[in-house]
Design a protein around this motif. Structure first.
Motif, PDB file in Angstrom:
ATOM      1  N   TYR A 438       0.820  -1.206   0.000  1.00 28.54           N
ATOM      2  CA  TYR A 438       0.000   0.000   0.000  1.00 28.54           C
ATOM      3  C   TYR A 438       0.862   1.267   0.000  1.00 28.54           C
ATOM      4  O   TYR A 438       0.367   2.350  -0.280  1.00 28.54           O
ATOM      5  CB  TYR A 438      -0.924  -0.004   1.226  1.00 28.54           C
ATOM      6  N   ASN A 688       1.054  -6.351 -17.346  1.00 30.55           N
ATOM      7  CA  ASN A 688       1.129  -7.597 -16.556  1.00 30.55           C
ATOM      8  C   ASN A 688       1.759  -8.760 -17.328  1.00 30.55           C
ATOM      9  O   ASN A 688       1.468  -9.922 -17.039  1.00 30.55           O
ATOM     10  CB  ASN A 688      -0.256  -8.037 -16.047  1.00 30.55           C
ATOM     11  N   SER A 732      -2.296 -10.343 -11.839  1.00 34.34           N
ATOM     12  CA  SER A 732      -2.646  -8.919 -11.875  1.00 34.34           C
ATOM     13  C   SER A 732      -1.505  -8.107 -11.281  1.00 34.34           C
ATOM     14  O   SER A 732      -1.684  -7.334 -10.348  1.00 34.34           O
ATOM     15  CB  SER A 732      -3.942  -8.668 -11.095  1.00 34.34           C
ATOM     16  N   THR A 733      -0.298  -8.331 -11.835  1.00 40.27           N
ATOM     17  CA  THR A 733       0.899  -7.694 -11.279  1.00 40.27           C
ATOM     18  C   THR A 733       1.716  -7.038 -12.384  1.00 40.27           C
ATOM     19  O   THR A 733       2.339  -7.743 -13.181  1.00 40.27           O
ATOM     20  CB  THR A 733       1.776  -8.711 -10.535  1.00 40.27           C
ATOM     21  N   TYR A 752       1.419  -6.442  -6.476  1.00 34.39           N
ATOM     22  CA  TYR A 752       0.097  -6.965  -6.843  1.00 34.39           C
ATOM     23  C   TYR A 752      -0.915  -5.830  -6.876  1.00 34.39           C
ATOM     24  O   TYR A 752      -0.990  -5.003  -5.981  1.00 34.39           O
ATOM     25  CB  TYR A 752      -0.344  -8.028  -5.838  1.00 34.39           C
ATOM     26  N   ASN A 753      -1.688  -5.798  -7.962  1.00 32.85           N
ATOM     27  CA  ASN A 753      -2.662  -4.726  -8.156  1.00 32.85           C
ATOM     28  C   ASN A 753      -4.057  -5.340  -8.285  1.00 32.85           C
ATOM     29  O   ASN A 753      -4.503  -5.660  -9.383  1.00 32.85           O
ATOM     30  CB  ASN A 753      -2.306  -3.927  -9.408  1.00 32.85           C
TER      31      ASN A 753
END
Length: 754
Positions: A438, A688, A732-733, A752-753
């Motif tokens: 974060y 990604n 999703s990175t 990681y998103n």
């Protein structure tokens, strides 16, 4: 191996290549140094970087000449202005150093005493020819005036010192004709170019964009706002799509007041737009303008454009598009004619002992001499000096410590187990995903032996992890160290405090997001660059900040250690890249010439050159020895955020926000390939994905006959899809960083998103 990361986010475009590190040697004896006028990198002395040179006169002293240069009155006035600026800010020591280096009398700052015939006129892009000179001058002489050389330009090209020049820059636009005729002039030229033969049309069409910009700026400067708006609306749509961002900025300049202090405008005005045109096409254009007596356009061409004329067939549309797109047009051919020593330094001769395990395995097989060649020295493969390599003592490099020798032995052992990669033998990919990041992951780096990974974060912290079972430990306190037996064999283990062992460490010190990080080759130090304008050197023994290097006054986007350690380079928003040494507070070299942010930096494998990528859509190669720009590459249509050298030092790969990966031949100074969407080049992207490319095929397909000396360009084969070997998706990175291990395992990292 190449490894490359393609990003659409600023400072997230990282390109890595596993490089072969050369040997480390001592500096040679001193020789005389001769002084020459500063070059703009195009072959024209003091032509293209006038704006930048005016803000960094101290760098002429910092290049280390003990001879004065008789400068022009403008140079003398600039130097005196800088001295006054330093004195005003109470930097008296810097004033004295700069004054002595320039050979000015003590009363030179007296308003009455304006005679300064000994003023230096060198510039930050290199004003001293050190070729064949003393390599140690890089440290011994340059830094004598480092404090003076670093103070003036720290605020970048737009300083208070530049303000008197702004009116001079803009005054050229006061010479203008009837505003109502501007559309007629431009339309007439456009109609003429559309009717010429196809072979000339593509080349002549290059003049549309720079003419459009300068004609629009003339109208705005002379307060013809309505005519300027009509002119922009009518012709802006005819410009090439890759100038879209520049046109968006230009559309905001609707009043004369908007033009003052605008960086983009000053860049465009002070740097002549370079067009490369065949002689036949040029004669057609010249004849047309003379017959129509179109002096308005002809004056703009003569004053604001540089026509690089060549003999031969006109270039095709595809050839022109491949090299176009930068803020100031193409590079002049003379910019890439300088000799570049791209070969690798000779490896030091270090005996490589056999492991007991290896010996036992050989005895079992009954072939005890099978691995005998590995006992040869590391330098055995390069006993013949590469004719393209620089001399061992061209620049001073640090001596090999015992720990360095042990590490090189380990590297050699790892190399014997390296997997040979190719189209039929692709690398395995290990992906490190930062979960719950974060804080905002902004930069990643691995150590050369892949034992440590570091991340830079938007919350201004730097975090280091061990990716092996061995935990991170700090050195004991001074009191505890006094109790240790320093003669014991395991003294290096005893000095470590087991109470501090952990899998990760957090480094606090920056006051802004961290955009660049780099491990030293010996894994003892870590560099980090930040939005706060500083570069910090961290100890990985104590996990504390050792030095804060202050030279940039704006965000520093990238920093990287030299493959041989000791030196490092940084680049930032002030458009200047700086060369540093870990034991010097001030920079050794200042590489100025870019017209926008320096977004990425990379050292050549032999440490003699530095490559920089910029938001001005150009790549520059700088000589560490003398600070000169020896290569300028154009072709990208977006800001460049990734650079990587091939292990043999001959090629350079670059990636930009235009989604393209371009390959460059450093020796010839030419583009040799393009990937539109060692042997393997790896690219990572914010989409990604990790992609693997057959880079060697791109080089092998290139025939030397394709090199065209007249145009400085070759015909590129459109086979990028044939070069794509594989595409690998993450869940999703986005890919922030890539790294080939010593055994050719590909490591990737990102946050990681969800």
């Amino acid at each position: 191996m190449f490894s490359f990361f393609s990003s659409l986010a600023h400072a997230h475009f990282i390109l890595k290549m596993a490089a072969v590190q050369g040997g480390l040697v001592d500096a040679a004896e001193e020789k005389d140094i001769k002084t020459e006028p500063a070059s703009d990198g195009f072959g024209n002395n003091n032509a293209n970087d006038g704006r930048l040179l005016s803000t960094s006169p101290g760098s002429s002293a910092s290049t280390g000449s003990n001879k004065t240069v008789a400068g022009a009155p403008e140079d003398q006035q600039t130097l005196l202005a800088v001295l006054q600026f330093l004195k005003k800010n109470k930097l008296n020591e810097s004033v004295e150093i700069l004054r002595r280096e320039a050979g000015l009398p003590e009363d030179s700052l007296d308003p009455k005493g304006t005679d300064a015939s000994g003023a230096g006129s060198g510039g930050a892009s290199g004003g001293v020819d050190l070729e064949g000179g003393d390599a140690s001058s890089l440290l011994s002489r340059v830094t004598v005036s480092a404090s003076a050389g670093a103070q003036a330009p720290t605020k970048g090209p737009i300083l208070s010192l530049d303000q008197p020049d702004v009116s001079v820059v803009l005054s050229a636009y006061s010479q203008q004709g009837d505003p109502a005729l501007y559309e007629v002039y431009y339309s007439g030229l456009k109609k003429f170019i559309e009717t010429v033969l196809d072979c000339h049309r593509a080349e002549l069409s290059q003049v549309f964009y720079p003419l459009f910009v300068h004609m629009y700026l003339e109208l705005v400067y002379n307060n013809h706002e309505s005519e300027a708006k009509a002119f922009f609306e009518k012709f802006s749509g005819d410009q090439e799509c890759y100038y879209e961002d520049d046109l968006r900025i230009l559309s905001g300049l609707t009043k004369k007041e908007h033009m003052r202090g605008n960086e983009t405008l000053l860049d465009f005005r002070t740097s002549k737009f370079v067009l490369r045109i065949s002689r036949d096409s040029y004669q057609l254009l010249k004849r047309h303008l003379q017959e129509r007596q179109n002096n308005q356009i002809w004056n703009i061409i003569q004053e604001h454009l540089y026509i690089d004329i060549f003999d031969g067939m006109p270039r095709s549309k595809s050839q022109i598009d491949a090299m176009s797109g930068s803020l100031a047009g193409e590079a002049k051919r003379e910019a890439n004619k300088a000799k570049v020593y791209y070969g690798l330094l000779k490896e030091p001769e270090i005996e490589l002992p056999l492991d007991d395990e290896d010996e036992e395995a050989e005895n079992e097989e009954g072939k005890p001499k099978k691995k005998k060649p590995k006992k040869d020295s590391m330098g055995s493969k390069s006993k013949k000096q590469d004719p393209n390599a620089p001399s061992q003592n061209r620049i001073p490099l640090p001596e090999l410590k015992d720990s360095d020798k042990l590490d090189k032995i380990m590297y050699m052992k790892e190399s014997t187990k390296r997997i040979r990669l190719g189209p039929d033998n692709l690398p395995s990919i290990c992906y490190y995903t930062f979960l719950n990041a974060y804080q905002g992951l902004t930069a990643v780096d691995f150590t050369d032996d892949s034992s440590l990974i570091a991340g830079g974060f938007a919350d201004s912290t730097v975090r280091v992890w061990s990716v092996t079972p061995k935990k991170l430990r700090k050195v004991k306190s001074a009191a505890d160290l006094n109790l240790i037996d320093k003669e014991s064999d395991d003294v290096l283990e005893r000095i470590m405090d087991e109470k501090t062992a952990s899998e990760s460490k957090i480094l606090y010190g920056h006051s802004g997001p961290v955009y660049g990080i780099s491990f030293s080759p010996d894994r003892n130090y870590l560099l980090s660059s930040s939005e706060d304008g500083t570069v910090r050197l961290w100890s990985l023994q104590t996990f504390t900040c050792l030095v804060g290097y202050k030279g940039h006054n704006y965000p520093v986007w990238d920093t990287q250690f030299s493959p041989h350690g000791y030196y490092f380079v940084s680049g930032g928003h002030d458009r200047v890249a700086r060369l540093w040494a870990t034991d010097h507070y001030q920079p050794l070299r200042m590489f100025s010439g870019h017209l926008a942010d320096v977004t990425c930096t990379r050292f050549h494998p032999n440490s003699n050159y530095v490559a920089t990528g910029s938001s001005d859509r150009t790549i520059r190669l700088w000589d560490v020895l003398n600070g000169n720009c020896v290569r300028i590459f154009t072709g990208h249509k977006g800001p460049i955020h990734a650079l990587a050298f091939s292990p043999n030092g001959k090629f350079l790969a670059s990636g930009a926000t235009d989604g393209r990966v371009l390959l460059w031949d450093i020796g010839h100074g030419l583009m040799v390939g393009e990937l539109k969407d060692g042997e393997i080049l790896a690219s990572g992207s914010m989409d990604n994905t990790v992609r693997l490319w057959d880079a060697m095929k791109a080089f092998d397909d290139l025939e030397t006959d394709d090199f065209t000396a007249a145009t400085g360009h070759i015909h590129l084969q459109d086979n990028s899809q044939e070069l794509l070997l594989g595409t690998y998706m993450t869940k999703s990175t986005p890919v922030i960083h890539l790294h080939f291990t010593r055994r050719n395992l590909l490591l990737a990292a990102g946050a990681y998103n969800p």
